[in-house]
Design an enzyme around this catalytic site. Structure first.
Site, PDB file in Angstrom:
ATOM      1  N   LEU A   1     114.308 -89.962 -75.905  1.00 58.36           N
ATOM      2  CA  LEU A   1     113.653 -90.805 -76.918  1.00 58.36           C
ATOM      3  C   LEU A   1     114.514 -91.021 -78.163  1.00 58.36           C
ATOM      4  O   LEU A   1     114.187 -91.851 -78.995  1.00 58.36           O
ATOM      5  CB  LEU A   1     112.286 -90.212 -77.294  1.00 58.36           C
TER       6      LEU A   1
ATOM      7  N   ASP B   1     115.050 -90.647 -66.042  1.00 56.93           N
ATOM      8  CA  ASP B   1     116.230 -90.387 -66.887  1.00 56.93           C
ATOM      9  C   ASP B   1     116.483 -91.578 -67.818  1.00 56.93           C
ATOM     10  O   ASP B   1     117.627 -92.029 -67.992  1.00 56.93           O
ATOM     11  CB  ASP B   1     117.473 -90.058 -66.055  1.00 56.93           C
TER      12      ASP B   1
END
Ligand code: DOR
Length: 435
Positions: A65, A307
């Site tokens: 993130l 991923d």
């Protein structure tokens, strides 16, 4: 009470695949009943899911993130939005932020940002070592207490086997897995694609498969020794699949994930030096890809994880050897797997399980099922809808995807997170308002 009717419920955890209605009350699954039956009465809403699958909210065990520290690539808010659009109601975020997720403060910061964003649920993964530099163990109990669901130094392995063993002993006590990025960088050092005839032809330094395999072998032994749960991130080689298969047969507590891109692409995707197809571990040969698919089919590879690794074009649209590793994944994972189902590569049960039930089991999460009383995380997906994935579809801050122009099958239509409708007809809903 809300009723979702006329759809096909696919819930591998309860072995349901057929015409059922789902009833929601107080944020939970009240019941799953044969179509049109049960619980007459006061429905606040009836949602028509004709032609759609009703599946558990998906869980992504591997997401980057970038917040705190690299907010220009992605934020908790934009990442959680991409998750919602992609059908992931829970995402586990990796600690290679700046600073790393190695203290209670950083965990709280991320959880606060996620609560403000109010899209999908964000579950932080704490670092195994302080600042992820492999020298000293991070405060694992503090991180677990603050809300971390697993530990990882992802992006890097934990080189020091002594630290890894100690961390596994702690992780076992805390009942959380360690999620391992398996790469011996003394072997793969400086590489930017799979080591093969193609890398030689392209004049690019290769990353040998054995760089992954030696670390997988070591950590299987450490899992055997400690009895702690080891989870293998983004498995990319046939040999690693075989090692994990044998470890599972021996009763060693290991689980594993594979990415959709390693299942659908090969090293061929970088033939024209496309940096949007550059990642670590790299895409491998067709034979490896086929054996990864076999690994998903027989359950050796438990989970499919995106991923999701956003990077801006300044570090992507440059020379191949210099470009950053990683690609987006949250908005393309489910459609890629719906295509696999349609093409009969995977059964519907296995594909949905690997995106919901299996990741929940790997990390011990109470989600990923439509079982009575479970949190009502539900996705309504139209499996027949064909669409072409383009840059305009991306809600992340970065655009690094190799899938532009690809025809996708399956579109997420509606999403409930904990019983609240957050996505309706592909539009975000917040507090009853379109955002
Ligand atoms: O391709 C990758 N990108 N692999 C990793 O291990 C790290 C990730 C990132 O953070 O960009």
């Amino acid at each position: 009470m809300i009723r979702i009717s006329n759809g096909i419920v696919v819930d591998p955890a309860t072995d349901r695949d057929g015409e059922f209605d789902v009833l929601i009350e107080d944020g939970k699954i009240l019941d799953v009943v044969p179509r049109g039956l049960g619980a007459d009465g006061d429905f606040e809403r009836v949602i028509d899911a004709s032609g759609c699958w009703i599946i558990p909210g998906l869980i992504d065990l591997h997401v980057h993130l970038r917040e705190p520290g690299q907010e220009w690539k992605e934020t908790v808010e934009t990442g959680a939005l991409a998750a919602l659009k992609g059908g992931f109601t829970s995402i586990c975020c990796m600690p290679n932020t700046e600073p790393a997720i190695d203290s209670e403060e950083v965990v709280r910061y991320i959880l606060d940002k996620a609560a403000q964003a109010n899209y999908s649920r964000v579950l932080p993964i704490g670092a195994v070592t302080k600042a992820r530099v492999g020298k000293e163990m991070a405060p694992l109990s503090e991180l677990r207490e603050a809300g971390c669901v697993a530990f990882s130094d992802d992006g890097d392995p934990v080189y020091n086997a002594g630290i890894m063993r100690r961390a596994l002993e702690w992780a076992k006590m805390l009942d959380a897995p360690i999620s391992c990025h398996e790469e011996d960088k003394d072997i793969s050092c400086g590489g930017c694609m799979n080591e093969s005839a193609l890398s030689t032809r392209l004049g690019l330094t290769g990353m040998p498969k054995v760089a992954e395999d030696v670390m997988v072998a070591r950590d299987i032994e450490l899992a055997r020794d400690t009895g702690a749960k080891v989870h293998f991130c983004h498995v990319s080689t046939a040999r690693s699949v075989e090692l994990i298969r044998r470890a599972k047969n021996d009763g060693i507590p290991v689980t594993a994930e594979v990415t959709p891109h390693h299942l659908v692409l090969t090293e061929d995707a970088v033939r024209a030096y496309d940096t949007y197809a550059k990642m670590s571990p790299p895409l491998r040969e067709e034979e490896e890809r086929e054996l990864l698919v076999e690994g998903v089919k027989d359950g050796t590879l438990d989970a499919i994880a995106s991923d999701h690794a956003p990077h801006e074009d300044d570090v992507k649209k440059i020379e191949f050897a210099e470009a950053a590793m990683g690609i987006l994944g949250l908005q393309t994972s489910l459609p890629l797997m719906v295509s696999f189902i349609e093409d009969q590569v995977l059964t519907r049960k296995r594909a949905i399980s690997s995106l919901a039930e299996a990741p929940a089991r790997a990390f011990g999460l109470p989600y990923g099922t439509l079982r009575k009383n479970a949190p009502a995380d539900i996705v309504i997906v139209d499996p027949q809808k064909e669409w072409q994935f383009e840059r305009e579809d991306v809600v992340s801050k970065s655009f690094n995807s190799p899938f532009y122009g690809r025809t996708m099958k399956g579109k997420v239509r509606d999403v409930f997170v904990q019983g609240v409708l957050r996505l309706e007809n592909e539009e975000v809903v917040l507090g009853g308002q379109c955002k």
